[in-house]
Scaffold this motif. Sequence first.
Motif, mmCIF file in Angstrom:
data_model
loop_
_atom_site.group_PDB
_atom_site.id
_atom_site.type_symbol
_atom_site.label_atom_id
_atom_site.label_comp_id
_atom_site.label_asym_id
_atom_site.label_seq_id
_atom_site.Cartn_x
_atom_site.Cartn_y
_atom_site.Cartn_z
ATOM 1 N N LEU A 69 0.884 -1.236 0.034
ATOM 2 C CA LEU A 69 -0.026 -0.118 0.121
ATOM 3 C C LEU A 69 0.718 1.175 -0.118
ATOM 4 O O LEU A 69 0.537 2.216 -0.676
ATOM 5 C CB LEU A 69 -0.857 -0.114 1.068
ATOM 6 N N ASN A 70 1.888 1.133 0.629
ATOM 7 C CA ASN A 70 3.116 2.507 0.796
ATOM 8 C C ASN A 70 3.348 2.673 -0.661
ATOM 9 O O ASN A 70 3.370 3.995 -1.328
ATOM 10 C CB ASN A 70 4.134 1.941 1.658
ATOM 11 N N PRO A 80 2.875 5.752 6.879
ATOM 12 C CA PRO A 80 3.735 4.973 5.752
ATOM 13 C C PRO A 80 5.168 5.609 5.515
ATOM 14 O O PRO A 80 5.596 6.635 5.756
ATOM 15 C CB PRO A 80 2.821 5.231 4.554
ATOM 16 N N GLN A 81 5.985 4.620 4.897
ATOM 17 C CA GLN A 81 7.466 5.173 4.804
ATOM 18 C C GLN A 81 7.718 6.060 3.891
ATOM 19 O O GLN A 81 8.539 6.894 3.966
ATOM 20 C CB GLN A 81 8.278 3.787 4.483
ATOM 21 N N ASP A 93 9.806 9.383 4.686
ATOM 22 C CA ASP A 93 11.184 9.676 3.585
ATOM 23 C C ASP A 93 10.892 10.856 2.955
ATOM 24 O O ASP A 93 11.862 11.221 2.272
ATOM 25 C CB ASP A 93 11.098 8.543 2.560
ATOM 26 N N GLY A 94 9.964 11.810 2.880
ATOM 27 C CA GLY A 94 9.427 12.880 2.456
ATOM 28 C C GLY A 94 9.091 12.944 0.954
ATOM 29 O O GLY A 94 9.466 13.897 0.434
ATOM 30 N N SER A 95 8.619 11.764 0.666
ATOM 31 C CA SER A 95 8.144 11.767 -0.680
ATOM 32 C C SER A 95 7.362 13.211 -1.080
ATOM 33 O O SER A 95 6.249 13.471 -0.188
ATOM 34 C CB SER A 95 7.014 10.467 -0.950
ATOM 35 N N PRO A 96 7.512 13.662 -2.226
ATOM 36 C CA PRO A 96 6.656 14.753 -2.593
ATOM 37 C C PRO A 96 5.332 14.427 -3.248
ATOM 38 O O PRO A 96 4.562 15.224 -3.388
ATOM 39 C CB PRO A 96 7.378 15.640 -3.803
#
Length: 332
Positions: free
Chosen positions: A172-173, A190-191, A195-198
């Motif tokens: 799902l992440n 969620p990871q 992790d700072g996903s944009p």
Amino acid sequence: MTDCALTIGCFQYDTTRALFDGSVRLEGADVTMATAATLPELFERLIRASEFDIAELGLTFYLRLLETGLPYVALPIFPNRVFRHSCVFVNVHCGITDPTHLSGRVIGEFGIYGQDSGVWAKGILSDEYGFRPERNRWVIGGLESPAPPFDFVPHPRPAELEWSAASEGASLNAMLDAGEIDALFSANVPQCVLDGSPNVARLFPDFEPLERDYYRRTAIFPIMHTIVVRKDLLQARPRLAQDVYRAFTQAKERAAEHYRRGRRLYQVQTMVPWMNALIDRDIDQLGADWWPYGIAANHAALDTYLRYHFEQGLSSRRWKVDDVFAPELLNS
């Protein structure tokens, strides 16, 4: 009387630490404390093999099994509770900027449709914003690693609800980050967010003021898990329910007193800046016992959860609080 041997399975929280280190003991019992790497693993060991005499169990797992037969009964002890505006994550490219945009979307949920966190999130969004879960398509799978839906608990849901298991090899992440699902209701962050996903954000980025306002208006601090005890043990030891309740309460109070005492020294025992200000704000709003056990202090939260569980098609009946907890502690 010789102490009886009992195994308690629960997560190691600050509220249970004193049970694990032995500084709080269960009267009349020789206790072995057990835990697991994840909470679903703990629940599975209880449900599949009745591995523990006393154990932590998610409320939705307990309610589903209460309908089909479960050799355990719940005590009003709540080791896990979290405000849940913060648990809804969205892919920022899907055009979801407020709760009204969730309708008709593809939404992920970990392990089971109607996780405790998801029951609360869906219910709060329904009460506050008119959200209707049955208008969405739900994808159930593993959060960080591919996994099928849980197979150790029943999966009740409304007949009209559209759902599917996540594709083989998909988490799902990763699906949220890639935009393969529009949103995710998750008890864990969620990871991709860590992790700072944009590509991913919370539905409510500034969630704390909303959650504090929710508490101010409702006096509800959402409850996720309870403690269950084997029914045969309660029948054989008439004081066991009270003794377990007392031990868990004492352990929780040890933790609370640690934070209360820490106010004098600006919580220097932690490495979290401004922790003292947070503790002060929490006590000001929630009171000195901000994590209460017992029925009276939690009746509104429990009754609301039971309403949500029924409204979301997870219970065949509208349970009352008195139906689901040990009679010996209904006056707690």
